[in-house]
Design an enzyme around this catalytic site. Structure first.
Site, short mmCIF file in Angstrom:
data_model
loop_
_atom_site.label_atom_id
_atom_site.label_comp_id
_atom_site.label_asym_id
_atom_site.label_seq_id
_atom_site.Cartn_x
_atom_site.Cartn_y
_atom_site.Cartn_z
N TYR A 1 26.87 32.25 36.10
CA TYR A 1 28.18 31.28 36.12
C TYR A 1 27.94 30.01 38.31
O TYR A 1 27.61 31.34 38.66
CB TYR A 1 29.62 31.57 36.29
CG TYR A 1 30.43 30.81 36.75
CD1 TYR A 1 30.93 29.58 35.83
CD2 TYR A 1 31.19 30.95 37.98
CE1 TYR A 1 31.75 28.56 35.55
CE2 TYR A 1 32.04 29.55 38.24
CZ TYR A 1 32.70 28.29 37.06
OH TYR A 1 33.28 27.86 37.34
N ARG B 1 52.33 40.30 47.63
CA ARG B 1 51.07 40.86 47.82
C ARG B 1 50.18 41.87 47.60
O ARG B 1 48.95 42.04 46.50
CB ARG B 1 50.46 40.32 48.81
CG ARG B 1 48.77 39.56 49.57
CD ARG B 1 48.38 39.87 50.61
NE ARG B 1 49.12 39.08 52.01
CZ ARG B 1 49.69 40.06 52.43
NH1 ARG B 1 48.86 41.38 52.11
NH2 ARG B 1 49.85 40.12 53.64
N LYS C 1 40.17 31.32 31.28
CA LYS C 1 39.53 30.93 29.42
C LYS C 1 39.69 31.32 28.60
O LYS C 1 41.22 31.16 28.52
CB LYS C 1 37.73 31.16 29.61
CG LYS C 1 36.67 30.81 31.39
CD LYS C 1 37.43 28.98 31.49
CE LYS C 1 36.57 29.11 32.74
NZ LYS C 1 35.45 29.40 33.58
N ASP D 1 30.19 40.10 34.55
CA ASP D 1 31.24 39.30 33.86
C ASP D 1 31.03 38.76 32.36
O ASP D 1 30.43 38.40 31.92
CB ASP D 1 31.38 38.33 34.51
CG ASP D 1 31.56 36.88 34.38
OD1 ASP D 1 32.82 36.46 32.90
OD2 ASP D 1 32.01 35.82 35.13
C1 LIG Z 1 35.19 30.18 34.67
C2 LIG Z 1 34.54 31.04 35.04
C3 LIG Z 1 34.05 31.61 36.31
C4 LIG Z 1 35.30 31.61 37.46
O1 LIG Z 1 36.84 31.12 36.90
P1 LIG Z 1 37.26 30.17 37.58
O2 LIG Z 1 38.95 31.14 36.64
O3 LIG Z 1 37.17 29.17 37.19
O4 LIG Z 1 37.89 30.37 38.85
C5 LIG Z 1 33.28 32.85 36.62
N1 LIG Z 1 32.57 33.55 35.29
C6 LIG Z 1 32.58 32.52 34.15
C7 LIG Z 1 31.56 33.14 33.15
C8 LIG Z 1 33.58 31.63 34.22
O5 LIG Z 1 32.72 31.13 32.48
#
Ligand SMILES: *Cc1c(COP(=O)(O)O)cnc(C)c1O
Length: 390
Positions: free
Chosen positions: A107, A55, A204, A179
């Site tokens: 998001y 962890r 992604k 982000d």
């Molecule tokens: C998908 C996404 C998230 C969340 O990510 P997860 O891996 O699904 O928890 C956060 N910000 C953006 C811009 C996203 O496209």
């Protein structure tokens, strides 16, 4: 935290493949081994070989964490079990009485965790209704500690001037969290533009193959690095060794994949723009897009995500059901084309009144073009658009 192997001396395209010191020192394995272990034998009381418990730290995860830190130009990286785990851990830097500003089309899950979780602990949020830095200046009340923004922001691909926002925020000692999921460090490097913390959904483009859930965070100051390392270990939402391996593997091909994603997105955006059935195209890679100028200043190109609206007189249900190649699915950034309906899918957790106010209409369609042959993607869209006319 640059390492002996790349040491920041290579270009980004090379760092994608070699960053984080990916050769295993012990065996010479060229591909990073999956250290599938929970704990590590210690040589004596207080004597370990750099790892104690997975962890806290794991060698496979460490390669990934050093890699993303190098790619974003930060001093330390952290890998989490999901993008939301990364965002949640970063937001855990704040405390009761603090306020976080968020851009108006962040998001859906980011909005939800602030509204339904952090608010219960006394951390408040305010939604920024505009990308204007002067608007931001007025929104920074004494309790504001951070701004969390996305550029381009989901799903209208609205662009925020990261440098201008960072300058205004820093005047008031407010941290800027970006982000960077939609752009990745290959297209945009927020820390170089003045941001303090970068977060990612590794699910992604970085992973890129729709086969894992992961999150990352990068910081560029020692104090935040230490606090985030503490929180990562204390709250425990870490990325597993196998998934760390998959993400390292995905990142190696990021530049070639994204080049094709972006090329396809451009072609599709131009096709949609000239389509008489389409009323609106949102894509910061088009010169006609309101975000084009600012985006071109801070990113390599417009990225690969786009949204559009069909004119009235189309049956959306029929549109989605007649697609054959493109899958109706949440998520984005995989090699296969994915399409979604934000108002009932990705952004359903945002109340309807707020959705409408920010322009997320029920007719909005978001497309993540894959790396298939672009003519096949366009044919699929074309057939579905024509077939959905009422
Ligand atoms: C998908 C996404 C998230 C969340 O990510 P997860 O891996 O699904 O928890 C956060 N910000 C953006 C811009 C996203 O496209």
């Amino acid at each position: 935290m640059s390492n002996a192997r790349t040491g920041g001396q290579y270009s980004l395209n090379t760092t994608l493949i070699h960053g984080g010191n990916q050769i295993d020192e012990r065996t010479g394995a060229v591909s990073t081994p999956i250290y599938q272990t929970s704990t590590y034998k210690q040589d004596g009381i207080g004597k370990n070989r750099g790892f104690e418990y997975s962890r806290t730290g794991n060698p496979t995860r460490k390669v990934l964490e050093d890699l993303i830190a190098e790619l974003e130009g930060g001093i330390a990286g952290f890998a989490f079990a999901s993008g939301m785990a990364a965002i949640t851990t970063v937001l855990s830097l704040y405390r009761s009485g603090d306020r976080i500003l968020i851009s108006h089309n962040v998001y859906g899950g980011t909005y939800r965790v602030l509204d339904k979780v952090f608010k219960n602990f006394g951390i408040e949020y305010t939604i920024l209704e505009s990308e204007d830095p002067e608007y931001l200046r007025k929104a920074i009340t004494d309790d504001v500690r951070a701004i969390l923004l996305e550029s381009p922001a989901n799903p209208l691909m609205s662009v925020t001037d990261i440098r201008a926002f960072s300058e205004v925020a820093h005047e008031k000692c407010v941290k800027v969290i970006v982000d960077n999921t939609f752009m990745t460090p290959y297209l945009q490097r927020p820390l170089e533009l003045g941001a303090d913390i970068v977060v990612h959904s590794g699910t992604k483009y970085l992973g890129g193959h729709s086969d894992l859930i992961a999150g990352l965070a990068v910081v560029n100051d020692q104090e935040t690095a230490e606090r985030l390392a503490f929180l990562q270990n204390a709250t425990g939402g870490v990325l597993q060794p196998f998934d760390s391996f998959l993400l390292i593997r995905g990142i190696k091909t990021l530049s070639v994949r994204l080049d094709r994603h972006v090329e396809n997105a451009h072609r599709i955006a131009r096709y949609l723009e000239s389509n008489e059935d389409v009323s609106k195209v949102y894509y910061p890679g088009l010169e006609t897009d309101p975000g084009y100028a600012v985006n071109s200043k801070q990113a390599k190109n417009g990225g690969a995500m786009l949204s559009f609206e069909l004119k009235e007189g189309h049956d959306l249900k029929r549109f989605f059901e007649s697609l054959e190649l493109i899958s109706l699915a949440e998520s984005l950034g995989g090699v296969e084309s994915l399409i979604c309906h934000p108002s009932t899918m990705t952004h359903a957790s945002i109340p309807e009144s707020i959705r409408r106010a920010v322009g997320i209409t029920d007719g909005l369609i978001r497309l993540s073009p894959g790396i298939e042959d672009v003519d096949d993607i366009i044919s699929d869209l074309d057939r579905a658009i024509k077939g959905s006319r009422i």
